[in-house]
Design an enzyme around this catalytic site. Structure first.
Site, short mmCIF file in Angstrom:
data_model
loop_
_atom_site.label_atom_id
_atom_site.label_comp_id
_atom_site.label_asym_id
_atom_site.label_seq_id
_atom_site.Cartn_x
_atom_site.Cartn_y
_atom_site.Cartn_z
N PHE A 98 0.87 -1.18 0.00
CA PHE A 98 0.00 0.00 0.00
C PHE A 98 0.90 1.22 0.00
O PHE A 98 1.78 1.35 0.84
CB PHE A 98 -0.91 0.02 1.24
CG PHE A 98 -1.87 1.19 1.23
CD1 PHE A 98 -3.14 1.09 0.67
CD2 PHE A 98 -1.49 2.43 1.76
CE1 PHE A 98 -4.02 2.17 0.64
CE2 PHE A 98 -2.36 3.53 1.72
CZ PHE A 98 -3.62 3.39 1.17
N ASP A 118 9.63 2.39 1.80
CA ASP A 118 8.45 3.14 2.23
C ASP A 118 8.23 2.80 3.71
O ASP A 118 7.67 1.77 4.06
CB ASP A 118 7.24 2.76 1.38
CG ASP A 118 6.00 3.56 1.79
OD1 ASP A 118 6.02 4.20 2.87
OD2 ASP A 118 4.99 3.53 1.06
N LYS A 169 3.09 9.66 8.78
CA LYS A 169 2.34 9.15 9.94
C LYS A 169 2.89 9.65 11.29
O LYS A 169 2.71 10.81 11.61
CB LYS A 169 2.26 7.64 9.87
CG LYS A 169 1.37 7.17 8.70
CD LYS A 169 0.88 5.77 8.89
CE LYS A 169 0.07 5.26 7.73
NZ LYS A 169 -1.35 5.44 7.87
C1 LIG Z 1 3.32 2.22 3.75
C2 LIG Z 1 2.41 3.37 3.41
N1 LIG Z 1 2.73 4.17 2.39
C3 LIG Z 1 1.96 5.22 2.06
C4 LIG Z 1 0.80 5.50 2.75
C5 LIG Z 1 -0.05 6.67 2.33
O1 LIG Z 1 -0.01 7.66 3.32
P1 LIG Z 1 -1.13 8.81 3.34
O2 LIG Z 1 -2.41 8.17 3.72
O3 LIG Z 1 -0.63 9.78 4.38
O4 LIG Z 1 -1.16 9.40 1.98
C6 LIG Z 1 0.42 4.68 3.82
C7 LIG Z 1 -0.84 4.92 4.54
O5 LIG Z 1 -1.38 4.08 5.20
C8 LIG Z 1 1.25 3.58 4.15
O6 LIG Z 1 0.93 2.76 5.16
#
Ligand SMILES: Cc1ncc(COP(=O)(O)O)c(C=O)c1O
Length: 424
Positions: A141, A249, A278
């Protein structure tokens, strides 16, 4: 007739004026929160094991974070970093460059959301390598913007009906040992899933066309999938051989969530770029791309940025988060919290047939629920029922996994023993 509660009134309003797209897990409205507790508009107290999806490692409304936000709000809200600069942006960039893995010159760029950080990492990787393709993974994700939705694996609800998708995104199977995509068993498999990258370059996308491999060290939304020790070192070495950038990520797994500042440290892997968001700013919108200076410096002046990225209030909140993490020894607290949870979850696994797998790193831990341990049929309805059972009794829990059958823990690391015991 009994008059409707505040919650009931707000639910009616929510139905009327907010589209159904933004799904709600718990049908309550929260008014205030502190540490690992949240309080709703009808006076309900709930223990929060979700932390706003991994955003509140230092807890809700930590007094030091609140003080930093208030202090900065009195001084300066916004200039746009491109128009007039301010020091908190630089101080935070300097700190993050020191904290991310790798002993080499680095630079940091700020944005507002996790998705924006991932988008920027891809832009930078493409510019630096002059290659278009990006390799991502099953179960991953990365966000909900067009590019990051394309990079995301799960179709329902994230991708259904939202195509066409962005080009040049290629997806590999991940090291999901509980449901090995190659039908193998660790360690006899010799992490064939990592060796597969070489074959992927032959069958799916040429290495010479690939800018970056973007990977979550512990897959978050996709089910807290945690690869074995050999996995990332192998992937990294193949990437290095072909000049493909390795981007971690760490939006969900970073900022101490796994007991280390960044989860890739568990594998002793040093990425070229790391995306952070986050828990970075404890609920203030802030994300970052931190990477090798040479790579980060590739795009021309004016090629990166945005109106709000690295807002001074968010930067001050993040600086306070880093102070709290150091002063309250949150990495070691996360480690011991993780051990406690693991012990409890393992004991439940021995007791309850519905628990097929316990996995994760530190307190980023999960239970994968199955109808039958032999067939591993995902128990999504059971996971949903458990989430409901818990919130009706005062515990906020969230699920994840491409089958929706994984229960995950993302509680604030500052949770007290008593709250933890009550929640478990
Ligand atoms: C691993 C990862 N990357 C990217 C995102 C996207 O972040 P945002 O919701 O702040 O755009 C998330 C959100 O849950 C995530 O868990």
């Amino acid at each position: 007739m009994k008059s409707p509660s505040k919650t009931e009134q707000l639910l009616v309003l929510r139905e009327q004026i907010v589209p159904r797209g933004p799904y709600n897990i718990v049908p309550y409205f929260i008014e205030s929160a502190r540490g690992a507790l949240v309080y709703d508009v009808d006076g309900r107290e709930l223990i929060d094991f979700s932390g706003g999806i991994g955003v509140l490692n230092v807890g809700h409304c930590h007094p030091k974070v609140v003080a930093a936000i208030k202090d900065q709000a009195d001084k300066l809200h916004h200039t746009c970093f491109h128009v007039l600069m301010y020091e908190p942006y630089l101080t935070l960039a300097q700190k993050l460059c020191g904290l991310t893995p790798g002993d080499f010159p680095k630079a940091a760029l700020f944005a507002n959301s996790g998705a924006e950080a991932v988008e920027n990492a891809v832009k930078i990787a493409r510019y630096y390598t002059k290659r278009p393709a990006v390799i991502v993974f099953e179960n991953s994700f990365h966000g909900r913007t067009l590019l990051t939705m394309t990079m995301t694996s799960k179709t329902h609800p994230y991708k259904l009906g939202f195509g066409p998708f962005a080009p040049e995104i290629y997806r590999m199977p991940y090291a999901y040992c509980y449901r090995c995509p190659f039908g193998l068993t660790y360690p006899a498999c010799d992490t064939a899933c990592a060796d597969y990258l070489e074959e992927f370059f032959i069958n799916h996308v040429a290495a010479e066309n690939t800018a970056a491999l973007v990977v979550e060290p512990v897959i978050g939304e996709g089910g807290f999938i945690t690869p074995p020790p050999e996995y990332f070192p192998k992937l990294l070495s193949t990437c290095r051989e072909h000049g493909v950038l390795f981007v971690a990520d760490e939006i969900q797994s970073g900022m101490g969530r796994t007991g280390k500042m960044f989860a890739m440290e568990h594998w002793q892997v040093v990425p070229d770029m790391v995306t952070v968001a986050k828990s970075l700013a404890a609920g203030m919108p802030l994300s970052a791309v931190v990477g090798k200076k040479e790579i980060m410096d590739a795009p021309h002046a004016g090629g990166l940025g945005g109106t709000y990225g690295g807002n001074p209030i968010s930067c001050r909140a993040a600086l306070a988060v880093l102070d709290v993490m150091a002063e309250e020894h949150l990495l070691s607290r996360a480690k011991s919290l993780g051990l406690k949870l693991k012990e409890r979850f393992d004991s439940w696994k021995r007791k309850y047939e519905v628990i097929g797998d316990v996995r994760g790193k530190g307190p980023m831990l999960a239970l994968e629920l199955v109808r039958d341990r032999e067939s591993k049929e995902p128990a999504a309805d059971e996971a949903k029922a458990l989430v409901k059972f818990c919130y009706e009794r005062g515990l906020v829990l969230i699920s994840c996994g491409n089958f929706g059958n994984v229960i995950r823990t993302l509680m604030p690391v500052v949770i007290t023993e008593e709250q933890l015991e009550k929640g478990q």
